[in-house]
Design a protein around this motif. Structure first.
Motif, PDB file in Angstrom:
ATOM      1  N   ALA A  23      -0.283   6.184  -6.718  1.00 44.67           N
ATOM      2  CA  ALA A  23      -1.564   5.668  -6.745  1.00 44.67           C
ATOM      3  C   ALA A  23      -2.185   6.808  -5.606  1.00 44.67           C
ATOM      4  CB  ALA A  23      -1.905   4.202  -5.427  1.00 44.67           C
ATOM      5  N   SER A  24      -3.568   6.802  -6.389  1.00 43.74           N
ATOM      6  CA  SER A  24      -4.517   7.806  -5.907  1.00 43.74           C
ATOM      7  C   SER A  24      -5.278   7.129  -4.770  1.00 43.74           C
ATOM      8  CB  SER A  24      -6.075   7.973  -7.096  1.00 43.74           C
ATOM      9  OG  SER A  24      -6.324   6.903  -7.375  1.00 43.74           O
TER      10      SER A  24
ATOM     11  N   LYS B 264      -4.062   4.899   7.307  1.00 48.90           N
ATOM     12  CA  LYS B 264      -3.205   5.952   7.635  1.00 48.90           C
ATOM     13  C   LYS B 264      -2.172   6.449   7.053  1.00 48.90           C
ATOM     14  CE  LYS B 264       0.093   7.108  12.020  1.00 48.90           C
ATOM     15  NZ  LYS B 264       1.241   6.058  12.718  1.00 48.90           N
ATOM     16  N   ALA B 265      -2.050   4.995   5.927  1.00 51.92           N
ATOM     17  CA  ALA B 265      -0.973   5.594   4.634  1.00 51.92           C
ATOM     18  C   ALA B 265      -1.491   6.154   4.069  1.00 51.92           C
ATOM     19  CB  ALA B 265      -0.715   4.242   4.588  1.00 51.92           C
ATOM     20  N   ARG B 266      -3.049   6.094   3.554  1.00 48.91           N
ATOM     21  CA  ARG B 266      -3.421   7.125   3.369  1.00 48.91           C
ATOM     22  C   ARG B 266      -3.503   8.833   2.786  1.00 48.91           C
ATOM     23  NH1 ARG B 266      -9.919   6.720   1.149  1.00 48.91           N
ATOM     24  NH2 ARG B 266      -9.707   7.971  -1.074  1.00 48.91           N
TER      25      ARG B 266
ATOM     26  N   TYR C  21       1.628   4.287  -2.837  1.00 48.85           N
ATOM     27  CA  TYR C  21       1.330   5.190  -2.673  1.00 48.85           C
ATOM     28  C   TYR C  21       2.652   6.264  -3.411  1.00 48.85           C
ATOM     29  CZ  TYR C  21      -3.378   5.409  -0.171  1.00 48.85           C
ATOM     30  OH  TYR C  21      -4.807   5.570   0.276  1.00 48.85           O
TER      31      TYR C  21
ATOM     32  N   ASP D  31      -3.757   0.336  10.080  1.00 49.40           N
ATOM     33  CA  ASP D  31      -2.405   1.166   8.976  1.00 49.40           C
ATOM     34  C   ASP D  31      -2.651   1.567   7.568  1.00 49.40           C
ATOM     35  OD1 ASP D  31       0.495   2.227   9.403  1.00 49.40           O
ATOM     36  OD2 ASP D  31       0.773   0.477   7.477  1.00 49.40           O
ATOM     37  N   VAL D  32      -3.642   0.387   7.144  1.00 54.28           N
ATOM     38  CA  VAL D  32      -3.635   1.314   5.622  1.00 54.28           C
ATOM     39  C   VAL D  32      -4.654   1.909   5.452  1.00 54.28           C
ATOM     40  CG1 VAL D  32      -5.502   0.539   3.949  1.00 54.28           C
ATOM     41  CG2 VAL D  32      -3.511  -0.713   5.261  1.00 54.28           C
TER      42      VAL D  32
ATOM     43  N   VAL E  96       0.870  -1.607  -0.319  1.00 50.89           N
ATOM     44  CA  VAL E  96       0.121  -0.079  -0.093  1.00 50.89           C
ATOM     45  C   VAL E  96       1.227   1.138  -0.137  1.00 50.89           C
ATOM     46  CG1 VAL E  96      -1.717   1.098   1.540  1.00 50.89           C
ATOM     47  CG2 VAL E  96      -2.249  -1.168   1.214  1.00 50.89           C
ATOM     48  N   ARG E  97       1.929   1.490   0.970  1.00 48.27           N
ATOM     49  CA  ARG E  97       3.071   2.529   0.891  1.00 48.27           C
ATOM     50  C   ARG E  97       3.183   2.962  -0.218  1.00 48.27           C
ATOM     51  NH1 ARG E  97       2.863   5.297   5.518  1.00 48.27           N
ATOM     52  NH2 ARG E  97       1.473   4.367   7.169  1.00 48.27           N
TER      53      ARG E  97
ATOM     54  N   GLU F 149      -1.638  10.129   4.818  1.00 44.09           N
ATOM     55  CA  GLU F 149      -0.321  10.329   4.820  1.00 44.09           C
ATOM     56  C   GLU F 149       0.174  10.600   3.407  1.00 44.09           C
ATOM     57  OE1 GLU F 149       1.570   7.904   8.608  1.00 44.09           O
ATOM     58  OE2 GLU F 149       2.560   7.579   6.812  1.00 44.09           O
ATOM     59  N   LEU F 150       0.075   9.740   2.457  1.00 42.24           N
ATOM     60  CA  LEU F 150       0.373  10.026   0.827  1.00 42.24           C
ATOM     61  C   LEU F 150      -0.324   9.808   0.278  1.00 42.24           C
ATOM     62  CD1 LEU F 150       2.629   6.263   2.565  1.00 42.24           C
ATOM     63  CD2 LEU F 150       3.466   9.188   2.087  1.00 42.24           C
ATOM     64  N   ALA F 151      -1.379  10.485   0.004  1.00 46.16           N
ATOM     65  CA  ALA F 151      -2.489   9.831  -1.255  1.00 46.16           C
ATOM     66  C   ALA F 151      -2.444  11.711  -1.689  1.00 46.16           C
ATOM     67  CB  ALA F 151      -3.807   9.843  -0.667  1.00 46.16           C
TER      68      ALA F 151
END
Ligand code: ZN
Ligand code: ZN
Ligand code: ZN
Ligand code: ZN
Lengths: 415, 415
Positions: free
Chosen positions: A58-59, B72-74, A54, B69-70, A50-51, B76-78
């Motif tokens: 990735a959107s 959270k990653a969004r 991104y 965590d999935v 997932v990370r 942080e990063l999307a």
């Protein structure tokens, strides 16, 4: 500088593996949505993917998790007559992302003994219902409409089988190392290593496509099988291409080149050289005889009921949808390990698949179902690969004008 | 016989807890399909619930997993502009099971600090898009169309906050024990213990429904708030009933009785007595002033941006949808623990909720949206509970003819 200075840590290799899945596997295009499918037990890898997605632009990335124990409980405890109910939302997840021009990564891992005690008929009922509902998505996969990729992760159940002589924590570690090696994630620049490898597969598929053999003849270790090839067949290998031009590598690792058999021109007897780990049941010692492309006899030393239910799924599951060539010297074969995981084991040996052919393996097959069928392409709810190659296997190509050419000898390519 | 002879093992208590969720929580009817929603980290409980569901006669049980965590990653990063995309299949899973006459159990647990660093606007955009798509399912919940239940499980992040002075493994264990105690899963016959507890709540909700107070007046510790009650309001508490007659207990634990405020008759100032853990952000020191039922001032000592985004969601999120009474002597309150989990914390103190009212809290509200609105019911994409009760809180009931009656004194019921 000692060698240990240059060795990557586990976390670095996991990161490499996740990056490979996203960059080489999906060939992710910035702005794409990503669906990761993962067993709960593979959470650390799923989160890394997932990370990584991104970071590659990735959107939106989400995970559709699944769990062996939840599956197992069903086949142990659910009442008669309930096995055709499926979670449609699980399939809808794939379709939603595919229809949104997204990409799908699956971490494929199931305990090989999961359904050892389950009723083969219940398993088959469920499998048929699932495959039927999933057909529209499968068709997108079979026609390269989306970029998708399969990777794996160790489960304790498989690790224990592969490395029976060490404690399970150690077995899981060793399984990880085998995965990293096969995926080239242990190399300092894995993406460059993949480029080199893919170039070789691309050269090989071009040679074979240009040959346009009428059939392949497999001989060795109990197998004597002629597999007619579809008209205007195209060999696959290495990367594939979506309609919007995304180049992706559907399997990591991949060592095969493969194409579509002619569904009516398969003759002779074939025996498996490795067990098939199919949905939590191990099927070994498969022996099948074909006439006119159709299975006429099928037996197995273990898992025979499951094999026969599988073949009985529909007309297409009586016929072949893939023939694939893998040299016996492939790294996965050379590891000497049996992984109880088709993603790995099919890349250790030449193999065939019962069920659907990939549409893109026949010229015009993506555009037209009629053309696909007319040229010999096979259609089914299933596509199940199993291994027939070994160090004893010779493969000949039979040309359109009746000549015989050596393609593999003693398991190695000679063209 | 020493006391340790009669103490249940962890596995027994986990089994009790799973059985309670299925039998008391869902009141599962044989043949029903079940959807479990669970964080990946709560896998052992989720698996126990699945097995317990089959043992109670479920036709099929599947788990829709999620992972902090999935998420959270969004955040942080999307990329910008991507936060209104949701996984529609996640909501479709709920609708699929509800429309199939199934039942839904959610294991609600989120790390309270998950989104502490996230942009409140992005969180709000996402929350609004999700709640909008989820509205048809929410309406089924709000009208008791299906049997559903919430339970929880410790996550390391929350355990660390609740028990800061012990190592995290120990904290998780202590959190489990607190859960088992609050859910009565530590008792030898938890289902009998629940029956007794539910009887008390049923008696209390009947008294209050019969009273038909025009309003409740909360006073104490900075709060001076009059909450008008909807016409023909019905107090909820203990079990609820689906149209097909399934009796279920939506929350385990549950200590509250609650009803629908009149959306236009709330006046005064209210302060929170415990922090609100909302979607991975902690909001504390809330102070809100209402005029004509509507929020006119809102501040918080921490998480103020998130609070204000929450209130700005729609017109209905400026008004109240629930008022609930919980004695200060409730077992969860007496544990002295703050759980950072609304399911627990709302059962430790009287509370109110911003957003939608439950349709079944107003006579005729399930059958007709017009009746519901005409009688003062509030509608919104959200429903967010927060705690206003304490040992200092007095509550008066204002009768239809202008009398004032004591309902609670110093946090305890006096009726
Ligand atoms: Zn293959
Ligand atoms: Zn295949
Ligand atoms: Zn409440
Ligand atoms: Zn509430």
């Amino acid at each position: 500088m000692t060698s240990s200075d240059t060795e990557l840590t586990f976390e670095q290799k996991l990161q490499h593996y996740a990056d490979l899945a996203v960059r080489v596997g999906l060939g992710l295009r910035a702005g794409q949505r990503v669906l990761v499918q993962a067993p709960v037990e593979a959470a650390p890898l799923a989160r890394a993917v997932v990370r990584s997605a991104y970071e590659a632009g990735a959107s939106f990335a989400d995970v559709r998790w699944d769990d062996d124990d939840v599956q197992k409980a069903r086949f142990e405890l659910a009442p008669e007559g309930s096995f055709e109910t499926i979670s449609r939302w699980r399939v809808d997840a794939e379709l939603e992302v595919a229809n949104d021009a997204g990409a799908v990564i699956a971490i494929r891992a199931t305990d090989p003994g999961l359904h050892a005690a389950a009723d083969p008929q219940k398993l088959a009922q469920h499998q048929r219902a699932l495959a039927t509902y999933r057909k529209p998505y499968s068709l997108q996969v079979m026609t390269n409409q989306l970029n998708w990729n399969l990777i794996t992760a160790p489960l304790p159940g498989s690790a224990r089988l592969i490395f029976p002589d060490v404690p399970v924590e150690q077995a899981v570690k060793q399984y990880w190392e085998a995965i990293f090696k096969a995926a080239r994630a242990d190399q300092p620049d894995p993406i460059a290593a993949w480029q080199e490898h893919l170039d070789k597969l691309h050269a090989r598929k071009k040679i074979l496509t240009d040959k346009q053999y009428h059939a392949l003849h497999f001989k060795g270790g109990g197998t004597d099988l002629t597999v007619g090839l579809a008209e205007d067949h195209i060999w696959g290998g290495g990367t594939s291409l979506t309609p919007s031009g995304i180049e992706f590598t559907a399997n990591i690792p991949t060592e095969e080149v493969w194409t579509a058999p002619h569904r009516e021109r398969v003759e002779g007897t074939v025996v498996s050289t490795k067990p098939l780990s199919y949905n939590g049941v191990l099927i070994s010692g498969i022996r099948i005889r074909f006439e006119g492309g159709r299975v006429v006899e099928a037996s197995a030393e273990s898992g025979q009921d499951v094999l026969r239910e599988l073949i009985a799924t529909d007309e297409g599951s009586h016929r072949l949808g893939e023939v694939a060539l893998v040299p016996h010297s492939s790294p996965i074969s050379q590891s000497g390990l049996f992984f109880y995981n088709t993603l790995y084991d099919e890349n250790a040996a030449s193999h065939i698949a019962i069920g659907s052919a990939y549409r893109f393996n026949i010229e015009g097959g993506v555009e037209s179902s009629e053309t696909f069928a007319a040229k010999g392409g096979n259609d089914s709810l299933l596509h199940v690969d199993w291994m027939i190659g070994s160090a004893e296997m010779d493969v000949d190509g039979l040309t359109q004008d009746g000549q015989r050419e050596a393609v593999m000898r003693a398991g190695e390519f000679v063209i």
